[in-house]
Design a protein around this motif. Structure first.
Motif, PDB file in Angstrom:
ATOM      1  N   PHE A  41      32.539 -50.919 -31.374  1.00 17.87           N
ATOM      2  CA  PHE A  41      33.730 -51.922 -31.640  1.00 17.87           C
ATOM      3  C   PHE A  41      34.398 -51.365 -30.475  1.00 17.87           C
ATOM      4  CE2 PHE A  41      37.249 -54.348 -32.498  1.00 17.87           C
ATOM      5  CZ  PHE A  41      37.224 -55.208 -32.634  1.00 17.87           C
ATOM      6  N   GLY A  42      34.788 -50.078 -30.059  1.00 18.37           N
ATOM      7  CA  GLY A  42      36.146 -49.583 -29.940  1.00 18.37           C
ATOM      8  C   GLY A  42      36.489 -49.393 -28.280  1.00 18.37           C
ATOM      9  N   ILE A  43      33.756 -49.001 -27.905  1.00 20.09           N
ATOM     10  CA  ILE A  43      34.021 -49.130 -26.337  1.00 20.09           C
ATOM     11  C   ILE A  43      34.028 -50.464 -26.218  1.00 20.09           C
ATOM     12  CG2 ILE A  43      31.955 -48.727 -25.395  1.00 20.09           C
ATOM     13  CD1 ILE A  43      31.456 -46.402 -27.442  1.00 20.09           C
ATOM     14  N   THR A  44      33.278 -51.977 -26.660  1.00 16.59           N
ATOM     15  CA  THR A  44      33.269 -52.631 -26.546  1.00 16.59           C
ATOM     16  C   THR A  44      34.597 -53.447 -25.642  1.00 16.59           C
ATOM     17  OG1 THR A  44      32.789 -53.786 -28.510  1.00 16.59           O
ATOM     18  CG2 THR A  44      31.022 -53.256 -27.374  1.00 16.59           C
ATOM     19  N   GLN A  45      35.626 -52.954 -26.524  1.00 11.26           N
ATOM     20  CA  GLN A  45      37.350 -53.372 -26.363  1.00 11.26           C
ATOM     21  C   GLN A  45      37.309 -52.545 -25.373  1.00 11.26           C
ATOM     22  OE1 GLN A  45      39.205 -55.394 -28.056  1.00 11.26           O
ATOM     23  NE2 GLN A  45      37.591 -56.544 -28.772  1.00 11.26           N
ATOM     24  N   ALA A  46      37.363 -51.244 -25.342  1.00 10.22           N
ATOM     25  CA  ALA A  46      37.745 -51.149 -23.901  1.00 10.22           C
ATOM     26  C   ALA A  46      37.687 -52.034 -22.257  1.00 10.22           C
ATOM     27  CB  ALA A  46      36.946 -49.351 -22.941  1.00 10.22           C
ATOM     28  N   GLN A  47      35.738 -52.174 -22.785  1.00  9.71           N
ATOM     29  CA  GLN A  47      35.849 -53.084 -21.491  1.00  9.71           C
ATOM     30  C   GLN A  47      36.473 -54.606 -21.641  1.00  9.71           C
ATOM     31  OE1 GLN A  47      31.571 -54.230 -22.103  1.00  9.71           O
ATOM     32  NE2 GLN A  47      31.548 -55.517 -20.309  1.00  9.71           N
ATOM     33  N   VAL A  48      36.950 -55.379 -22.540  1.00  7.79           N
ATOM     34  CA  VAL A  48      37.228 -56.255 -22.672  1.00  7.79           C
ATOM     35  C   VAL A  48      38.953 -56.420 -22.607  1.00  7.79           C
ATOM     36  CG1 VAL A  48      37.378 -58.312 -24.615  1.00  7.79           C
ATOM     37  CG2 VAL A  48      36.236 -56.563 -24.163  1.00  7.79           C
ATOM     38  N   ALA A  49      39.828 -55.389 -23.184  1.00  4.76           N
ATOM     39  CA  ALA A  49      41.140 -55.212 -23.323  1.00  4.76           C
ATOM     40  C   ALA A  49      41.485 -54.437 -22.287  1.00  4.76           C
ATOM     41  CB  ALA A  49      41.113 -55.452 -24.494  1.00  4.76           C
ATOM     42  N   GLY A  50      40.759 -53.199 -22.438  1.00  8.35           N
ATOM     43  CA  GLY A  50      40.726 -51.729 -21.705  1.00  8.35           C
ATOM     44  C   GLY A  50      41.541 -51.097 -22.615  1.00  8.35           C
ATOM     45  N   LEU A  51      41.168 -49.463 -22.132  1.00  7.29           N
ATOM     46  CA  LEU A  51      42.010 -48.420 -22.932  1.00  7.29           C
ATOM     47  C   LEU A  51      43.403 -47.904 -23.607  1.00  7.29           C
ATOM     48  CD1 LEU A  51      40.694 -45.363 -20.647  1.00  7.29           C
ATOM     49  CD2 LEU A  51      39.114 -46.702 -23.407  1.00  7.29           C
ATOM     50  N   ALA A  52      44.624 -49.376 -23.081  1.00  6.69           N
ATOM     51  CA  ALA A  52      45.526 -48.784 -24.000  1.00  6.69           C
ATOM     52  C   ALA A  52      45.532 -50.058 -24.996  1.00  6.69           C
ATOM     53  CB  ALA A  52      46.568 -49.474 -23.032  1.00  6.69           C
ATOM     54  N   ALA A  53      44.381 -50.751 -24.890  1.00  3.25           N
ATOM     55  CA  ALA A  53      44.623 -52.287 -26.296  1.00  3.25           C
ATOM     56  C   ALA A  53      44.314 -51.599 -27.432  1.00  3.25           C
ATOM     57  CB  ALA A  53      44.281 -52.801 -25.984  1.00  3.25           C
ATOM     58  N   PRO A  54      45.933 -51.539 -28.211  1.00  2.40           N
ATOM     59  CA  PRO A  54      45.105 -50.881 -29.760  1.00  2.40           C
ATOM     60  C   PRO A  54      43.706 -51.477 -30.860  1.00  2.40           C
ATOM     61  CG  PRO A  54      47.049 -52.260 -29.526  1.00  2.40           C
ATOM     62  CD  PRO A  54      47.168 -52.539 -27.904  1.00  2.40           C
ATOM     63  N   SER A  55      43.648 -52.411 -30.482  1.00  2.00           N
ATOM     64  CA  SER A  55      41.834 -53.041 -30.759  1.00  2.00           C
ATOM     65  C   SER A  55      40.761 -51.081 -29.796  1.00  2.00           C
ATOM     66  CB  SER A  55      41.707 -54.203 -29.723  1.00  2.00           C
ATOM     67  OG  SER A  55      41.356 -54.438 -28.403  1.00  2.00           O
ATOM     68  N   CYS A  56      41.315 -50.683 -28.722  1.00  2.00           N
ATOM     69  CA  CYS A  56      40.086 -49.782 -28.351  1.00  2.00           C
ATOM     70  C   CYS A  56      40.722 -48.608 -28.893  1.00  2.00           C
ATOM     71  CB  CYS A  56      40.448 -49.960 -26.817  1.00  2.00           C
ATOM     72  SG  CYS A  56      40.296 -48.404 -26.134  1.00  2.00           S
ATOM     73  N   TRP A  57      41.707 -48.180 -28.734  1.00  2.00           N
ATOM     74  CA  TRP A  57      42.168 -46.974 -28.987  1.00  2.00           C
ATOM     75  C   TRP A  57      42.358 -46.740 -31.039  1.00  2.00           C
ATOM     76  CZ3 TRP A  57      46.167 -45.719 -31.885  1.00  2.00           C
ATOM     77  CH2 TRP A  57      47.513 -46.466 -31.877  1.00  2.00           C
ATOM     78  N   GLY A  58      42.726 -47.600 -31.620  1.00  2.00           N
ATOM     79  CA  GLY A  58      42.771 -47.647 -33.024  1.00  2.00           C
ATOM     80  C   GLY A  58      41.653 -47.508 -33.512  1.00  2.00           C
ATOM     81  N   SER A  59      40.647 -47.929 -32.907  1.00  2.00           N
ATOM     82  CA  SER A  59      38.885 -48.335 -33.015  1.00  2.00           C
ATOM     83  C   SER A  59      38.292 -46.940 -33.099  1.00  2.00           C
ATOM     84  CB  SER A  59      38.587 -49.170 -33.279  1.00  2.00           C
ATOM     85  OG  SER A  59      38.610 -50.496 -33.019  1.00  2.00           O
ATOM     86  N   LEU A  60      38.990 -46.487 -32.047  1.00  2.00           N
ATOM     87  CA  LEU A  60      38.448 -45.325 -32.068  1.00  2.00           C
ATOM     88  C   LEU A  60      39.203 -43.750 -32.631  1.00  2.00           C
ATOM     89  CD1 LEU A  60      37.574 -45.456 -28.515  1.00  2.00           C
ATOM     90  CD2 LEU A  60      36.105 -45.350 -29.630  1.00  2.00           C
ATOM     91  N   VAL A  61      40.164 -44.209 -33.057  1.00  2.00           N
ATOM     92  CA  VAL A  61      40.733 -42.971 -33.257  1.00  2.00           C
ATOM     93  C   VAL A  61      40.501 -42.956 -34.980  1.00  2.00           C
ATOM     94  CG1 VAL A  61      42.921 -42.337 -34.946  1.00  2.00           C
ATOM     95  CG2 VAL A  61      43.251 -43.017 -32.275  1.00  2.00           C
ATOM     96  N   VAL A  62      40.754 -44.244 -35.868  1.00  2.00           N
ATOM     97  CA  VAL A  62      39.620 -44.614 -36.738  1.00  2.00           C
ATOM     98  C   VAL A  62      37.656 -43.980 -37.325  1.00  2.00           C
ATOM     99  CG1 VAL A  62      39.415 -45.979 -38.829  1.00  2.00           C
ATOM    100  CG2 VAL A  62      41.570 -46.198 -37.723  1.00  2.00           C
ATOM    101  N   ALA A  63      37.556 -44.286 -36.343  1.00  2.00           N
ATOM    102  CA  ALA A  63      36.145 -43.815 -36.119  1.00  2.00           C
ATOM    103  C   ALA A  63      36.330 -42.622 -35.938  1.00  2.00           C
ATOM    104  CB  ALA A  63      35.597 -44.715 -35.006  1.00  2.00           C
ATOM    105  N   VAL A  64      36.612 -41.637 -35.516  1.00  2.00           N
ATOM    106  CA  VAL A  64      36.590 -40.127 -35.657  1.00  2.00           C
ATOM    107  C   VAL A  64      36.908 -39.707 -36.625  1.00  2.00           C
ATOM    108  CG1 VAL A  64      37.701 -38.002 -34.301  1.00  2.00           C
ATOM    109  CG2 VAL A  64      37.311 -39.873 -32.803  1.00  2.00           C
ATOM    110  N   VAL A  65      38.078 -40.141 -37.267  1.00  2.00           N
ATOM    111  CA  VAL A  65      38.346 -40.271 -38.813  1.00  2.00           C
ATOM    112  C   VAL A  65      37.563 -40.537 -40.120  1.00  2.00           C
ATOM    113  CG1 VAL A  65      39.828 -40.581 -40.850  1.00  2.00           C
ATOM    114  CG2 VAL A  65      41.595 -40.171 -38.088  1.00  2.00           C
ATOM    115  N   ALA A  66      36.812 -41.450 -39.876  1.00  3.36           N
ATOM    116  CA  ALA A  66      35.738 -41.275 -40.983  1.00  3.36           C
ATOM    117  C   ALA A  66      34.539 -40.634 -40.311  1.00  3.36           C
ATOM    118  CB  ALA A  66      34.847 -43.156 -40.548  1.00  3.36           C
TER     119      ALA A  66
END
Length: 293
Positions: A41-66
């Motif tokens: 989801f974070g990768i697709t949000q990078a395409q849609v909203a950009g890497l700076a979007a909270p939906s992108c980096w927030g998803s990637l951070v939670v993914a790493v933690v999980a």
């Protein structure tokens, strides 16, 4: 008076112990699924909203933690969702990695070749889908032959040959597509699909043959999970690359590509060729003992 014997409670306790041993690690499964899903989801949000979007980096951070919590739990619980003993087997590790990387390329081709002929060659979506038909027919015809070939020459040579074919046709797509004709796109996806079948079918046999009977079921399940993860990762990553290259508007990285309108797609297919080279490097580490498995 007849002698009365006390009840034996040991069988009940034994059943309880066996039930405890067979417990399913639901928490581990949830953590793994959460990590993989949020990463995609974070990768697709990078395409849609950009890497700076909270939906992108927030998803990637939670993914790493999980994923980190999943790894921590795997080495600490008695019966983890993914048994660590599986990955002590070098041949099995290689098979899982190759399956993931090959699926990244395969699904990338299946998604971006139709997009190429619609976006660059100007075909309608229906006409663009017709480009894929020869590849599907070839796969259906070749698939029954692969098992017999694996019995004769072994799984490892087939996997290596299939990956080589995939890499060559990914480079072909990067070099010759995007012109006035859709024939190169059809030929490219034809070769890429046939090469992928030569990889996947023997790979499943190699993975199953590399594991003891008690681990084969779980091992094949994880291998299929790696395929599904690759199927989601490939289009997501390559979609980000296409969007970035279309926004930059530069020439293709491949110096052999003569066009300009399809430069972004040329770079995507070149990236697929690079992923295939990585898969080849991993496949070379598969032990010859897996042949004929």
């Amino acid at each position: 008076m007849p002698r009365r014997h006390p009840r034996r409670q040991a069988p009940a306790r034994r059943v309880g112990a066996e039930a405890g041993e067979a417990r399913f690690d639901l928490t581990g499964g949830v953590l793994l699924g959460l990590g993989a899903g949020l990463a995609l989801f974070g990768i697709t949000q990078a395409q849609v909203a950009g890497l700076a979007a909270p939906s992108c980096w927030g998803s990637l951070v939670v993914a790493v933690v999980a994923v980190a919590l999943f790894g921590w739990r795997t080495v600490r619980v008695a019966h983890p969702f993914v048994p660590p003993a599986l990955f002590a087997n070098r041949a099995y590790r290689s098979a899982v990695a190759v399956a993931f990387l090959a699926m990244v390329v395969n699904l990338g081709g299946l998604v971006f070749v139709p997009l190429l002929v619609v976006d660059v060659n100007g075909l309608t979506p229906g006409a663009g889908a017709l480009v894929m038909i020869p590849a599907g027919i070839a796969v259906a015809l070749v698939s029954p032959l692969i098992g017999r070939l694996a019995d004769r020459i072994g799984t490892r040579p087939l996997v290596l040959a299939g990956l080589a074919v995939v890499g060559v046709f990914a480079l072909f797509l990067s070099t010759f597509t995007g012109g006035g004709s859709v024939v190169p796109a059809g030929a490219g996806i034809f070769g890429l699909s046939v090469g992928f079948i030569f990889v996947l079918t023997p790979l499943i046999s190699a993975a199953a043959g590399a594991l003891p009977d008690g681990q084969a079921g779980a091992g094949i399940g994880i291998l299929q999970g790696a395929q599904f993860l690759g199927a989601g990762t490939g289009p997501a990553l390559f979609g980000v690359l296409v969007t970035a290259r279309q926004q930059s508007g530069g020439d293709a990285v491949n110096p052999l590509y003569a066009g300009h309108a399809g430069a972004a797609y040329s770079d995507v297919f070149l990236a697929m060729a690079a992923v295939t080279v990585l898969a080849l490097a991993v496949a070379f580490r598969m032990r010859p003992a897996t042949q004929g498995a």
